[in-house]
Design a protein around this motif. Structure first.
Motif, PDB file in Angstrom:
ATOM      1  N   GLY A 177       0.836  -1.183   0.000  1.00  0.00           N
ATOM      2  CA  GLY A 177       0.000   0.000   0.000  1.00  0.00           C
ATOM      3  C   GLY A 177       0.876   1.239   0.000  1.00  0.00           C
ATOM      4  O   GLY A 177       2.021   1.218   0.461  1.00  0.00           O
ATOM      5  N   PHE A 178       0.333   2.325  -0.522  1.00  0.00           N
ATOM      6  CA  PHE A 178       1.139   3.540  -0.632  1.00  0.00           C
ATOM      7  C   PHE A 178       0.242   4.766  -0.659  1.00  0.00           C
ATOM      8  O   PHE A 178      -0.953   4.701  -0.940  1.00  0.00           O
ATOM      9  CB  PHE A 178       1.984   3.517  -1.914  1.00  0.00           C
ATOM     10  N   SER A 179       0.845   5.900  -0.373  1.00  0.00           N
ATOM     11  CA  SER A 179       0.290   7.202  -0.735  1.00  0.00           C
ATOM     12  C   SER A 179       1.384   7.922  -1.504  1.00  0.00           C
ATOM     13  O   SER A 179       2.561   7.816  -1.153  1.00  0.00           O
ATOM     14  CB  SER A 179      -0.128   8.002   0.505  1.00  0.00           C
ATOM     15  N   ALA A 180       1.010   8.602  -2.555  1.00  0.00           N
ATOM     16  CA  ALA A 180       2.000   9.228  -3.428  1.00  0.00           C
ATOM     17  C   ALA A 180       1.690  10.703  -3.608  1.00  0.00           C
ATOM     18  O   ALA A 180       0.549  11.078  -3.920  1.00  0.00           O
ATOM     19  CB  ALA A 180       2.053   8.537  -4.788  1.00  0.00           C
ATOM     20  N   THR A 181       2.703  11.530  -3.402  1.00  0.00           N
ATOM     21  CA  THR A 181       2.600  12.948  -3.709  1.00  0.00           C
ATOM     22  C   THR A 181       3.058  13.160  -5.140  1.00  0.00           C
ATOM     23  O   THR A 181       4.131  12.690  -5.534  1.00  0.00           O
ATOM     24  CB  THR A 181       3.475  13.778  -2.757  1.00  0.00           C
ATOM     25  N   VAL A 182       2.238  13.855  -5.903  1.00  0.00           N
ATOM     26  CA  VAL A 182       2.503  14.025  -7.329  1.00  0.00           C
ATOM     27  C   VAL A 182       2.669  15.503  -7.647  1.00  0.00           C
ATOM     28  O   VAL A 182       1.869  16.338  -7.210  1.00  0.00           O
ATOM     29  CB  VAL A 182       1.348  13.453  -8.188  1.00  0.00           C
ATOM     30  N   SER A 183       3.699  15.823  -8.396  1.00  0.00           N
ATOM     31  CA  SER A 183       3.833  17.169  -8.966  1.00  0.00           C
ATOM     32  C   SER A 183       4.224  17.008 -10.427  1.00  0.00           C
ATOM     33  O   SER A 183       5.038  16.153 -10.771  1.00  0.00           O
ATOM     34  CB  SER A 183       4.895  17.982  -8.232  1.00  0.00           C
ATOM     35  N   ALA A 184       3.618  17.810 -11.286  1.00  0.00           N
ATOM     36  CA  ALA A 184       3.880  17.698 -12.718  1.00  0.00           C
ATOM     37  C   ALA A 184       3.794  19.065 -13.368  1.00  0.00           C
ATOM     38  O   ALA A 184       2.784  19.771 -13.225  1.00  0.00           O
ATOM     39  CB  ALA A 184       2.887  16.742 -13.371  1.00  0.00           C
ATOM     40  N   ASP A 185       4.843  19.456 -14.063  1.00  0.00           N
ATOM     41  CA  ASP A 185       4.860  20.678 -14.863  1.00  0.00           C
ATOM     42  C   ASP A 185       4.712  20.290 -16.321  1.00  0.00           C
ATOM     43  O   ASP A 185       5.508  19.503 -16.852  1.00  0.00           O
ATOM     44  CB  ASP A 185       6.168  21.440 -14.654  1.00  0.00           C
ATOM     45  N   ILE A 186       3.692  20.835 -16.958  1.00  0.00           N
ATOM     46  CA  ILE A 186       3.307  20.434 -18.310  1.00  0.00           C
ATOM     47  C   ILE A 186       3.391  21.625 -19.238  1.00  0.00           C
ATOM     48  O   ILE A 186       2.967  22.731 -18.885  1.00  0.00           O
ATOM     49  CB  ILE A 186       1.868  19.874 -18.306  1.00  0.00           C
ATOM     50  N   GLU A 187       3.932  21.415 -20.419  1.00  0.00           N
ATOM     51  CA  GLU A 187       3.903  22.426 -21.464  1.00  0.00           C
ATOM     52  C   GLU A 187       3.186  21.848 -22.669  1.00  0.00           C
ATOM     53  O   GLU A 187       3.459  20.717 -23.079  1.00  0.00           O
ATOM     54  CB  GLU A 187       5.302  22.880 -21.858  1.00  0.00           C
ATOM     55  N   GLY A 188       2.234  22.608 -23.210  1.00  0.00           N
ATOM     56  CA  GLY A 188       1.409  22.070 -24.269  1.00  0.00           C
ATOM     57  C   GLY A 188       1.237  23.013 -25.435  1.00  0.00           C
ATOM     58  O   GLY A 188       1.574  24.199 -25.381  1.00  0.00           O
ATOM     59  N   ILE A 189       0.668  22.446 -26.489  1.00  0.00           N
ATOM     60  CA  ILE A 189       0.418  23.172 -27.720  1.00  0.00           C
ATOM     61  C   ILE A 189      -0.992  22.846 -28.177  1.00  0.00           C
ATOM     62  O   ILE A 189      -1.538  21.780 -27.851  1.00  0.00           O
ATOM     63  CB  ILE A 189       1.467  22.783 -28.789  1.00  0.00           C
ATOM     64  N   PHE A 190      -1.615  23.761 -28.910  1.00  0.00           N
ATOM     65  CA  PHE A 190      -2.979  23.574 -29.385  1.00  0.00           C
ATOM     66  C   PHE A 190      -2.971  23.080 -30.829  1.00  0.00           C
ATOM     67  O   PHE A 190      -2.218  23.575 -31.665  1.00  0.00           O
ATOM     68  CB  PHE A 190      -3.753  24.895 -29.295  1.00  0.00           C
ATOM     69  N   LEU A 191      -3.847  22.105 -31.098  1.00  0.00           N
ATOM     70  CA  LEU A 191      -3.957  21.499 -32.419  1.00  0.00           C
ATOM     71  C   LEU A 191      -5.387  21.605 -32.915  1.00  0.00           C
ATOM     72  O   LEU A 191      -6.334  21.649 -32.124  1.00  0.00           O
ATOM     73  CB  LEU A 191      -3.551  20.021 -32.360  1.00  0.00           C
ATOM     74  N   GLU A 192      -5.539  21.638 -34.213  1.00  0.00           N
ATOM     75  CA  GLU A 192      -6.871  21.618 -34.820  1.00  0.00           C
ATOM     76  C   GLU A 192      -6.802  20.856 -36.140  1.00  0.00           C
ATOM     77  O   GLU A 192      -6.921  21.436 -37.209  1.00  0.00           O
ATOM     78  CB  GLU A 192      -7.390  23.043 -35.036  1.00  0.00           C
ATOM     79  N   PRO A 193      -6.633  19.527 -36.050  1.00  0.00           N
ATOM     80  CA  PRO A 193      -6.545  18.738 -37.284  1.00  0.00           C
ATOM     81  C   PRO A 193      -7.896  18.520 -37.952  1.00  0.00           C
ATOM     82  O   PRO A 193      -7.968  18.091 -39.095  1.00  0.00           O
ATOM     83  CB  PRO A 193      -5.944  17.417 -36.797  1.00  0.00           C
ATOM     84  N   GLY A 194      -8.983  18.794 -37.244  1.00  0.00           N
ATOM     85  CA  GLY A 194     -10.329  18.635 -37.790  1.00  0.00           C
ATOM     86  C   GLY A 194     -11.218  19.740 -37.286  1.00  0.00           C
ATOM     87  O   GLY A 194     -10.824  20.895 -37.217  1.00  0.00           O
TER      88      GLY A 194
END
Length: 234
Positions: A177-194
């Motif tokens: 069993g566990f408890s997990a602390t999560v941190s995430a830095d995300i960089e994204g881009i916008f798409l419009e293929p349709g």
């Protein structure tokens, strides 16, 4: 401090590997995902029609607000073939250049597929076996940066954090069993293929810190330049 777009859009390493390295946004025969659980539908969609640079959304599409949903995918180094997948939602406000997001319903799968002699996925060989289900939610906010990508694209930064808990196999440490602390830095881009606006985001920093019930030493999964990513669509 503003971090530049550090993962080239054309690399799409994990998606390209799964799709046999397609691209250009052209329609192709399905090559991935026919036998996978529902949480892999977004990955299947992107892999079967891998976006190209010409699919980057124009500024005229980035107005008002957009509500997107999809998934976050976190391939794990330990034991190496597993991937944690969560359901994710994000609200983008293009008038304020802000966004907020949340992710929940995290599950761990054993993920695999076979490649042929050309390193392309053998259709029907894909598998994702559900191993564990976790409780918890990640939340975060971000900023949209207009015309700030390497080729003048609009990008965004999103910082998410929270906790997940449950039971899983930690290899040599066994099932705990566990408890997990999560941190995430995300960089994204916008798409419009349709017709629908989409986004592809890369986790460029962060970590998973697993506090185990039978160990005094936390287990850290480093997300710095990892293969973790998000796929969302309106």
């Amino acid at each position: 401090m503003r971090v530049p777009l550090i993962v080239p859009f054309v690399s799409l390493s994990f998606i390209a590997a799964c799709s046999g390295g397609g691209g250009g946004g052209a329609e192709t025969d399905p090559v991935f995902g026919g036998s996978l659980p529902e949480q892999f539908n977004m990955l299947s969609m992107f892999s079967n029609n891998t976006p190209g640079e010409e699919d980057i959304a124009p500024e005229t599409s980035l107005t008002g607000t957009a509500e997107m949903s999809g998934n976050v995918y976190v391939p794990l180094d330990n034991p190496g073939t597993n991937i944690i997948v969560g359901d994710m939602e994000a609200d983008f406000d293009f008038s304020r250049n802000t966004l907020s997001a949340s992710a929940t319903n995290f599950n761990e799968y054993e993920f695999d597929f076979d490649l042929d002699g050309n390193d392309e996925v053998i259709v029907g060989s894909e598998s994702a076996t559900l191993l564990y289900e976790f409780a918890g939610t990640l939340e975060g906010d971000g900023i949209i940066y207009r015309n700030d990508g390497p080729n003048g694209e609009t990008v965004y930064l999103l910082a998410m954090g929270g906790e997940i808990s449950g039971t899983r196999d930690f290899g040599a440490l066994g099932e705990q069993g566990f408890s997990a602390t999560v941190s995430a830095d995300i960089e994204g881009i916008f798409l419009e293929p349709g017709q629908n606006l989409q986004t592809l985001g890369f986790v460029y920093d962060g970590e998973l810190i697993f506090d185990l019930e039978n160990s005094a030493t936390p287990l850290v999964e480093d997300l710095f330049y990892s293969d973790a990513f998000i796929l969302l669509s309106e």
